[in-house]
Write a protein that holds these residues in place. Structure first.
Motif, PDB file in Angstrom:
ATOM      1  N   ASP B 136      28.968 -37.517  27.073  1.00  0.00           N
ATOM      2  CA  ASP B 136      28.187 -35.710  27.626  1.00  0.00           C
ATOM      3  C   ASP B 136      28.302 -35.477  27.916  1.00  0.00           C
ATOM      4  O   ASP B 136      26.802 -34.917  28.244  1.00  0.00           O
ATOM      5  CB  ASP B 136      26.618 -36.138  27.118  1.00  0.00           C
ATOM      6  CG  ASP B 136      26.598 -36.984  25.481  1.00  0.00           C
ATOM      7  OD1 ASP B 136      27.039 -36.704  24.549  1.00  0.00           O
ATOM      8  OD2 ASP B 136      25.945 -38.168  25.354  1.00  0.00           O
ATOM      9  N   MET B 137      28.899 -34.970  28.140  1.00  0.00           N
ATOM     10  CA  MET B 137      29.494 -33.862  29.211  1.00  0.00           C
ATOM     11  C   MET B 137      30.736 -32.511  29.057  1.00  0.00           C
ATOM     12  O   MET B 137      30.952 -32.303  28.523  1.00  0.00           O
ATOM     13  CB  MET B 137      30.344 -34.534  30.760  1.00  0.00           C
ATOM     14  CG  MET B 137      29.301 -35.365  31.417  1.00  0.00           C
ATOM     15  SD  MET B 137      30.785 -35.938  32.795  1.00  0.00           S
ATOM     16  CE  MET B 137      29.096 -37.844  33.041  1.00  0.00           C
ATOM     17  N   ILE B 138      30.346 -31.180  29.888  1.00  0.00           N
ATOM     18  CA  ILE B 138      30.735 -30.693  29.322  1.00  0.00           C
ATOM     19  C   ILE B 138      32.546 -30.261  30.396  1.00  0.00           C
ATOM     20  O   ILE B 138      32.423 -31.002  31.492  1.00  0.00           O
ATOM     21  CB  ILE B 138      29.882 -29.484  29.866  1.00  0.00           C
ATOM     22  CG1 ILE B 138      30.199 -28.250  29.311  1.00  0.00           C
ATOM     23  CG2 ILE B 138      31.678 -28.277  29.900  1.00  0.00           C
ATOM     24  CD1 ILE B 138      28.513 -27.857  29.281  1.00  0.00           C
ATOM     25  N   GLY B 139      33.383 -30.631  29.684  1.00  0.00           N
ATOM     26  CA  GLY B 139      35.030 -30.991  30.709  1.00  0.00           C
ATOM     27  C   GLY B 139      35.596 -29.707  30.709  1.00  0.00           C
ATOM     28  O   GLY B 139      35.574 -28.029  29.817  1.00  0.00           O
ATOM     29  N   ILE B 140      36.503 -29.391  31.769  1.00  0.00           N
ATOM     30  CA  ILE B 140      37.448 -28.420  32.265  1.00  0.00           C
ATOM     31  C   ILE B 140      38.483 -28.618  32.544  1.00  0.00           C
ATOM     32  O   ILE B 140      39.091 -29.603  33.139  1.00  0.00           O
ATOM     33  CB  ILE B 140      36.905 -27.077  32.547  1.00  0.00           C
ATOM     34  CG1 ILE B 140      37.640 -26.082  32.880  1.00  0.00           C
ATOM     35  CG2 ILE B 140      36.266 -27.386  34.281  1.00  0.00           C
ATOM     36  CD1 ILE B 140      37.216 -24.901  33.496  1.00  0.00           C
ATOM     37  N   SER B 141      39.513 -28.186  32.428  1.00  0.00           N
ATOM     38  CA  SER B 141      41.141 -28.499  32.954  1.00  0.00           C
ATOM     39  C   SER B 141      41.527 -27.632  32.703  1.00  0.00           C
ATOM     40  O   SER B 141      41.710 -26.711  31.611  1.00  0.00           O
ATOM     41  CB  SER B 141      42.133 -29.029  32.247  1.00  0.00           C
ATOM     42  OG  SER B 141      42.299 -28.902  30.247  1.00  0.00           O
ATOM     43  N   MET B 142      42.486 -27.398  33.828  1.00  0.00           N
ATOM     44  CA  MET B 142      43.170 -26.479  33.929  1.00  0.00           C
ATOM     45  C   MET B 142      45.271 -26.461  34.382  1.00  0.00           C
ATOM     46  O   MET B 142      44.623 -27.524  35.150  1.00  0.00           O
ATOM     47  CB  MET B 142      42.942 -25.047  35.033  1.00  0.00           C
ATOM     48  CG  MET B 142      41.994 -24.553  35.010  1.00  0.00           C
ATOM     49  SD  MET B 142      41.322 -23.281  36.187  1.00  0.00           S
ATOM     50  CE  MET B 142      39.667 -22.619  35.884  1.00  0.00           C
ATOM     51  N   THR B 143      46.449 -26.339  34.254  1.00  0.00           N
ATOM     52  CA  THR B 143      47.591 -26.537  34.819  1.00  0.00           C
ATOM     53  C   THR B 143      47.932 -25.505  35.554  1.00  0.00           C
ATOM     54  O   THR B 143      47.512 -24.318  34.682  1.00  0.00           O
ATOM     55  CB  THR B 143      48.229 -27.808  34.142  1.00  0.00           C
ATOM     56  OG1 THR B 143      49.562 -27.931  34.640  1.00  0.00           O
ATOM     57  CG2 THR B 143      48.894 -26.703  32.468  1.00  0.00           C
ATOM     58  N   ASP B 144      49.085 -25.368  36.008  1.00  0.00           N
ATOM     59  CA  ASP B 144      49.870 -24.311  36.401  1.00  0.00           C
ATOM     60  C   ASP B 144      51.133 -24.401  35.689  1.00  0.00           C
ATOM     61  O   ASP B 144      51.237 -25.451  34.920  1.00  0.00           O
ATOM     62  CB  ASP B 144      50.165 -24.309  37.971  1.00  0.00           C
ATOM     63  CG  ASP B 144      50.871 -25.470  38.288  1.00  0.00           C
ATOM     64  OD1 ASP B 144      51.291 -25.919  37.695  1.00  0.00           O
ATOM     65  OD2 ASP B 144      51.061 -24.965  40.153  1.00  0.00           O
ATOM     66  N   SER B 145      52.370 -23.972  35.401  1.00  0.00           N
ATOM     67  CA  SER B 145      53.509 -24.256  35.005  1.00  0.00           C
ATOM     68  C   SER B 145      54.656 -23.239  35.808  1.00  0.00           C
ATOM     69  O   SER B 145      53.463 -21.696  36.356  1.00  0.00           O
ATOM     70  CB  SER B 145      53.136 -23.812  33.691  1.00  0.00           C
ATOM     71  OG  SER B 145      52.698 -22.287  33.209  1.00  0.00           O
ATOM     72  N   ILE B 146      55.499 -22.916  35.197  1.00  0.00           N
ATOM     73  CA  ILE B 146      56.861 -22.595  35.502  1.00  0.00           C
ATOM     74  C   ILE B 146      56.805 -21.269  35.858  1.00  0.00           C
ATOM     75  O   ILE B 146      56.245 -21.059  34.106  1.00  0.00           O
ATOM     76  CB  ILE B 146      58.094 -23.247  35.553  1.00  0.00           C
ATOM     77  CG1 ILE B 146      58.051 -25.014  36.179  1.00  0.00           C
ATOM     78  CG2 ILE B 146      59.326 -22.155  35.678  1.00  0.00           C
ATOM     79  CD1 ILE B 146      59.843 -24.991  34.964  1.00  0.00           C
ATOM     80  N   PRO B 147      56.356 -19.534  36.417  1.00  0.00           N
ATOM     81  CA  PRO B 147      56.216 -18.501  36.363  1.00  0.00           C
ATOM     82  C   PRO B 147      57.327 -18.271  34.506  1.00  0.00           C
ATOM     83  O   PRO B 147      58.477 -18.800  34.787  1.00  0.00           O
ATOM     84  CB  PRO B 147      57.206 -18.319  36.968  1.00  0.00           C
ATOM     85  CG  PRO B 147      56.542 -19.027  38.841  1.00  0.00           C
ATOM     86  CD  PRO B 147      56.818 -20.676  37.185  1.00  0.00           C
ATOM     87  N   GLY B 148      57.154 -17.849  33.589  1.00  0.00           N
ATOM     88  CA  GLY B 148      57.400 -17.206  32.627  1.00  0.00           C
ATOM     89  C   GLY B 148      56.632 -15.763  31.879  1.00  0.00           C
ATOM     90  O   GLY B 148      57.165 -14.887  31.172  1.00  0.00           O
ATOM     91  N   VAL B 149      55.411 -15.478  32.791  1.00  0.00           N
ATOM     92  CA  VAL B 149      54.766 -14.221  32.223  1.00  0.00           C
ATOM     93  C   VAL B 149      54.965 -13.580  33.853  1.00  0.00           C
ATOM     94  O   VAL B 149      54.816 -13.324  34.813  1.00  0.00           O
ATOM     95  CB  VAL B 149      53.508 -14.905  32.418  1.00  0.00           C
ATOM     96  CG1 VAL B 149      52.380 -13.345  31.649  1.00  0.00           C
ATOM     97  CG2 VAL B 149      52.776 -16.280  31.302  1.00  0.00           C
ATOM     98  N   VAL B 150      54.569 -12.216  32.981  1.00  0.00           N
ATOM     99  CA  VAL B 150      55.155 -10.935  33.686  1.00  0.00           C
ATOM    100  C   VAL B 150      53.503 -10.385  34.338  1.00  0.00           C
ATOM    101  O   VAL B 150      52.367 -10.435  33.385  1.00  0.00           O
ATOM    102  CB  VAL B 150      56.241 -10.057  33.599  1.00  0.00           C
ATOM    103  CG1 VAL B 150      57.461 -10.159  33.385  1.00  0.00           C
ATOM    104  CG2 VAL B 150      55.339  -9.025  31.883  1.00  0.00           C
ATOM    105  N   ALA B 151      53.325 -10.035  35.250  1.00  0.00           N
ATOM    106  CA  ALA B 151      52.430  -9.125  35.548  1.00  0.00           C
ATOM    107  C   ALA B 151      52.608  -7.681  35.042  1.00  0.00           C
ATOM    108  O   ALA B 151      52.704  -7.132  34.605  1.00  0.00           O
ATOM    109  CB  ALA B 151      51.993  -8.545  37.387  1.00  0.00           C
ATOM    110  N   PRO B 152      50.717  -7.091  34.896  1.00  0.00           N
ATOM    111  CA  PRO B 152      50.975  -5.462  33.921  1.00  0.00           C
ATOM    112  C   PRO B 152      51.980  -4.735  35.308  1.00  0.00           C
ATOM    113  O   PRO B 152      51.629  -4.196  36.340  1.00  0.00           O
ATOM    114  CB  PRO B 152      49.321  -5.175  34.485  1.00  0.00           C
ATOM    115  CG  PRO B 152      48.386  -6.505  33.830  1.00  0.00           C
ATOM    116  CD  PRO B 152      49.907  -7.778  34.590  1.00  0.00           C
ATOM    117  N   GLY B 153      52.960  -3.859  34.378  1.00  0.00           N
ATOM    118  CA  GLY B 153      53.977  -3.213  35.057  1.00  0.00           C
ATOM    119  C   GLY B 153      55.045  -3.766  36.090  1.00  0.00           C
ATOM    120  O   GLY B 153      55.692  -2.743  36.531  1.00  0.00           O
ATOM    121  N   SER B 154      55.294  -4.825  35.935  1.00  0.00           N
ATOM    122  CA  SER B 154      56.083  -5.486  36.687  1.00  0.00           C
ATOM    123  C   SER B 154      57.657  -6.311  35.727  1.00  0.00           C
ATOM    124  O   SER B 154      57.112  -5.870  34.419  1.00  0.00           O
ATOM    125  CB  SER B 154      55.531  -7.702  37.309  1.00  0.00           C
ATOM    126  OG  SER B 154      56.504  -7.518  37.569  1.00  0.00           O
TER     127      SER B 154
END
Lengths: 357, 357
Positions: B136-154
């Motif tokens: 009965d809890m709120i759960g959160i998870s995050m993970t990094d991953s190998i860069p495959g996404v460009v920043a805006p304008g990059s």
């Protein structure tokens, strides 16, 4: 277009605080409200600064939507979690106290969270998240808002622009400060287009048939609405919608309020969605502070070296450009639109406060 | 297209666990890995299920990227915050233990958080967030991953698809489970298009000049990349990028790891980005549990009554369709692509495990 005038931020803060005090706010609350409004203007978030003072906050105080002498109540069964009833107080004041409570708990236990019901509009969410920074903590704030955003495939607005703000300290570099509506754009950008008489890009707003609206004056209340971040289902609208719903749950349902979707607004009155969520986490609860700050600086500097496309400058992380703008505006003053100056002068006349900005 | 075969989930779990055990994983870890992989298949997240077993996990175990006998270390200075060094262990095992630790701390203090460095790919993030639900809890998870996404304008990828997962309990209704890459689409959707030989929509991927790529095989490593949620700057790409960077900070910098942007991958080797962040919060740390669950059910039901456009069905909140799919697949089996069946059979032959699915 008439030229903007540069206003001294300290004088603007004093004037704004006097307005609030004359309306009946306790001095401390008036000063806090002024500080938070001017902080938004300093960071370039004009949509949440003193431009809103007369037409939004003062009006809602007069309408009795905002209670200037609230008796807020805190309720807590565990060391790091609490809910607060804001008694319809000024969102700035309730928000400040709730975030301070989250920080106090984080000091001792590593993290702290407060969900708030029955508050009112708290301005720009970044302020509260950024309160964590001087404690070397990571801060988070969320707020619900009156539904103006449609779910993917829907005809009617059901969720607010529900912003998420996150502030993370760095070392010599400006802190990371993300402050984003979970819709494609914040409502303020559409207001600005209406004020300037310009069109809006396809992908911000749809009508009741799901067709793009580019004339911002053609928005109709109750049918169609703003699009969630992602825009179309194919480009991830379910994600922006999911983030907006997440904010609704953390702010309204978790605080014990009624979710904005379920609030019945009485005809002839305006709605209020004033539920918030605040959190703080000690950085040194995870790793040593100096290591974290050095690595944040290295990370931000690495981004400054990333090659960009023609027409794009150096890549900045969220919070960097706002910090630069604040330094510039502290030095040269805050540019205010003549219409905002006029509104402030009118408030001065009405309340018997000398306008000396 | 060859037809998919329905596979019994229990048998698939036993088979997958045997594969892991034969490769050298302790029995408990092998069973946990199998359970988490099959959980993804049950919820329709095929991109993170047993289809990845041979070509991703088994291969990386053989390459020595994944350590099957890790000595993970927990370090903590405050009751609700900790960091963990995963010793390059299986992401499933490290992730499970780290989330269990966050839940244990939340039991006592209301909330708990663990940032993890030196882990490896942990599969679908929803699993860990959902571990909170039965408490009965709120759960959160995050993970990094190998860069495959460009920043805006990059021009170059600098951030991973960096997913955010949030699980929130309801009453009779399925829980809210948001599990989203912070890019326009998850990398798996592009892999699927390559496998099927179909094109991808404009707005998912750009080349090194920032031009849209619609032939998914035309992606080049190191130049151009996937777009952050929002797509273009005008439609909010800074928000998707900001969310992705937030995840990088919470997972890598906060855990004491090197941010993926700063990792120097040795030529001829493949990168690893195995840093995670887990959190849990007691619902009854805020308001009484029954009140929360009732209001969640009312909220979800209110959405089911919202009018939709032609061609769109009832509005579901994230997690609803996945819960339906899981019920159906538990009953009728998990549909696996013939290529996945072949890969499993090959693993069976190679490792001397009877294929009886």
């Amino acid at each position: 277009m008439p030229e903007e005038v540069r206003i001294n931020p300290e004088k603007l803060t004093v004037f704004t605080a006097r307005v609030m005090e004359k309306l009946g706010a306790p001095r401390e609350d008036a000063e806090l409200t002024a500080k938070i409004l001017v902080a938004a203007d300093l960071r370039g978030v004009e949509s949440h600064g003193v431009a809103h003072l007369k037409m939004f906050y003062v009006r809602r105080i007069k309408l009795g939507i905002i209670n200037l002498k609230p008796q807020s109540k805190l309720s807590s069964r565990f060391p790091t979690t609490a809910s607060m009833d804001g008694d319809q107080g000024l969102g700035f004041v309730i928000g400040h106290h709730a975030m301070a409570e989250a920080i106090k708990r984080a000091e001792q236990y590593g993290s702290g969270f407060v969900a708030v019901r029955n508050s009112t509009h708290f301005g720009a969410g970044a302020y509260y998240a950024m309160m964590a920074l001087k404690h070397d903590m990571i801060g988070i704030s969320m707020t619900d808002s009156i539904p103006g955003v449609v779910a993917p495939g829907s005809r009617v607005p059901t969720v607010g622009t529900n912003p998420i703000s996150v502030a993370i300290p760095a070392g010599k570099k400006p802190p990371f400060v993300l402050d984003m509506a979970t819709s494609v754009v914040a409502g303020g950008k559409i207001e600005i287009a209406i004020r300037k008489g310009t069109s809006i890009p396809e992908g911000w707003v749809v009508d009741g048939d799901g067709k793009p609206v580019t004339d911002p004056t053609k928005r109709t209340r109750g049918s169609g609405g703003m699009l969630p971040l992602g825009g179309t289902p194919q480009l991830g609208a379910y994600k922006g919608f999911g983030l907006g719903v997440w904010v609704d749950i953390m702010t309204s349902i978790l605080s014990g309020a009624v979710a904005p979707l379920l609030v019945q607004v009485k005809p002839g009155t305006e709605g209020n969605a004033g539920d918030h969520f605040f959190g703080a986490m000690r950085v040194d609860g995870f790793i040593p502070l100096e290591q974290f700050k050095n690595n944040m600086d290295n990370f931000i500097e690495a981004y400054e070296k990333v090659p960009t496309l023609p027409g794009f400058g150096t890549i900045r992380l969220p919070g960097g450009p706002e910090a630069d703008l604040e330094a510039e505006r502290r030095k040269n003053g805050i540019p205010l639109h003549p219409a905002v100056i006029t509104a402030l002068k009118e408030l001065g006349t009405e309340l018997g406060i000398e306008y000396n900005l």
